[in-house]
Design a protein around this motif. Structure first.
Motif, PDB file in Angstrom:
ATOM      1  N   ARG A 131       7.319  13.760   1.110  1.00 54.71           N
ATOM      2  CA  ARG A 131       6.029  12.716   1.156  1.00 54.71           C
ATOM      3  C   ARG A 131       6.380  11.833   1.109  1.00 54.71           C
ATOM      4  NH1 ARG A 131       1.732  15.313  -3.091  1.00 54.71           N
ATOM      5  NH2 ARG A 131       3.567  15.847  -3.613  1.00 54.71           N
ATOM      6  N   LEU A 150       6.999   8.345   3.699  1.00 53.28           N
ATOM      7  CA  LEU A 150       6.896   7.061   3.679  1.00 53.28           C
ATOM      8  C   LEU A 150       7.813   5.935   2.976  1.00 53.28           C
ATOM      9  CD1 LEU A 150       3.987   8.240   0.189  1.00 53.28           C
ATOM     10  CD2 LEU A 150       4.069   7.504   2.852  1.00 53.28           C
ATOM     11  N   ASP A 198       0.584  -0.942  -0.044  1.00 53.36           N
ATOM     12  CA  ASP A 198       0.549   0.084  -0.093  1.00 53.36           C
ATOM     13  C   ASP A 198       1.059   1.514  -0.161  1.00 53.36           C
ATOM     14  OD1 ASP A 198      -2.190  -1.532   0.151  1.00 53.36           O
ATOM     15  OD2 ASP A 198      -2.553  -1.311   1.980  1.00 53.36           O
ATOM     16  N   THR A 199       1.726   1.340   0.739  1.00 57.88           N
ATOM     17  CA  THR A 199       2.554   2.402   1.268  1.00 57.88           C
ATOM     18  C   THR A 199       3.672   2.676  -0.194  1.00 57.88           C
ATOM     19  OG1 THR A 199       2.810   1.977   3.179  1.00 57.88           O
ATOM     20  CG2 THR A 199       4.611   3.290   2.561  1.00 57.88           C
ATOM     21  N   THR A 200       3.987   1.802  -1.023  1.00 61.45           N
ATOM     22  CA  THR A 200       4.637   1.570  -2.425  1.00 61.45           C
ATOM     23  C   THR A 200       3.608   2.212  -3.265  1.00 61.45           C
ATOM     24  OG1 THR A 200       4.864  -0.511  -2.294  1.00 61.45           O
ATOM     25  CG2 THR A 200       6.696   0.850  -1.539  1.00 61.45           C
ATOM     26  N   ARG A 201       2.725   1.597  -3.472  1.00 62.99           N
ATOM     27  CA  ARG A 201       1.584   2.650  -4.211  1.00 62.99           C
ATOM     28  C   ARG A 201       1.564   4.046  -4.244  1.00 62.99           C
ATOM     29  NH1 ARG A 201      -2.864  -0.455  -2.623  1.00 62.99           N
ATOM     30  NH2 ARG A 201      -1.339  -3.036  -3.502  1.00 62.99           N
ATOM     31  N   GLU A 202       1.155   4.086  -2.803  1.00 66.75           N
ATOM     32  CA  GLU A 202       0.966   5.521  -2.637  1.00 66.75           C
ATOM     33  C   GLU A 202       2.241   6.369  -3.233  1.00 66.75           C
ATOM     34  OE1 GLU A 202       0.275   8.926   1.122  1.00 66.75           O
ATOM     35  OE2 GLU A 202      -0.164   6.274   1.464  1.00 66.75           O
ATOM     36  N   MET A 203       3.621   5.932  -2.896  1.00 62.77           N
ATOM     37  CA  MET A 203       4.527   6.873  -3.916  1.00 62.77           C
ATOM     38  C   MET A 203       4.914   6.357  -5.067  1.00 62.77           C
ATOM     39  SD  MET A 203       7.776   4.801  -0.829  1.00 62.77           S
ATOM     40  CE  MET A 203       8.778   6.231  -2.054  1.00 62.77           C
ATOM     41  N   ARG A 204       4.269   6.002  -5.116  1.00 57.23           N
ATOM     42  CA  ARG A 204       4.442   5.555  -7.043  1.00 57.23           C
ATOM     43  C   ARG A 204       3.190   6.773  -7.414  1.00 57.23           C
ATOM     44  NH1 ARG A 204       5.310   0.250  -5.995  1.00 57.23           N
ATOM     45  NH2 ARG A 204       3.176  -0.298  -6.660  1.00 57.23           N
ATOM     46  N   LEU A 205       2.501   7.012  -6.810  1.00 54.72           N
ATOM     47  CA  LEU A 205       1.133   7.773  -7.001  1.00 54.72           C
ATOM     48  C   LEU A 205       1.673   8.913  -7.202  1.00 54.72           C
ATOM     49  CD1 LEU A 205      -1.811   5.965  -5.978  1.00 54.72           C
ATOM     50  CD2 LEU A 205      -1.409   6.909  -8.230  1.00 54.72           C
ATOM     51  N   ILE A 206       1.971   9.453  -6.135  1.00 53.87           N
ATOM     52  CA  ILE A 206       2.874  11.140  -6.034  1.00 53.87           C
ATOM     53  C   ILE A 206       4.173  10.976  -7.005  1.00 53.87           C
ATOM     54  CG2 ILE A 206       4.408  12.253  -4.270  1.00 53.87           C
ATOM     55  CD1 ILE A 206       2.950  10.612  -1.372  1.00 53.87           C
TER      56      ILE A 206
END
Length: 130
Positions: free
Chosen positions: A50, A54, A29-37
């Motif tokens: 951010r 993360l 979940d966290t790495t997915r959020e990092m990719r989106l950012i």
């Protein structure tokens, strides 16, 4: 300070799965959020606070897995691959689990990696053969 390798039997590895599964889901979940950012920033993410926060969280999750005695092996952070050190017929191997699998059913030789996965023979779940 030296650390000794913890070797898991299949049953011991299975007992850790609820916690390991939770940690791996946090990593994914966290790495997915990092990719989106990173996509939103269009490549200028080196200094983004951010992303750094993360990344620190992911490093903490990886450390949690290592404290349990297993290792996160998915370098792309997309499938959630974890190896558990084990001894099989006197040699070191890794019990291998993916986040989309319900149980730990595979192992591979240390130098074979994920592509060399084989089914754990059923007798290794029943006794102390591992």
């Amino acid at each position: 300070m030296t650390t000794t390798t913890k070797y898991f039997t299949p049953e011991e590895a299975r007992r850790t799965l609820p916690l390991v599964r939770k940690i791996v889901q946090d990593i994914l979940d966290t790495t997915r959020e990092m990719r989106l950012i990173a996509e939103d920033l269009q490549g200028d993410f080196e200094e983004d606070a951010r992303i750094k926060k993360l990344a620190d969280e992911v490093n903490g999750f990886l450390k949690e897995l290592e404290e349990i005695g297993c290792f996160y092996k998915d370098s792309n952070f997309q499938i959630g691959l974890v190896d558990f050190p084990a001894l099989f017929d006197g040699r070191e191997v890794y019990l291998c689990w993916r986040s989309d699998e319900d149980d730990i059913l595979y192992y591979h030789e240390v130098d074979a990696g994920y592509q060399g996965r084989k089914k754990i023979p059923p007798q290794y779940f029943e006794g102390s053969l591992f």
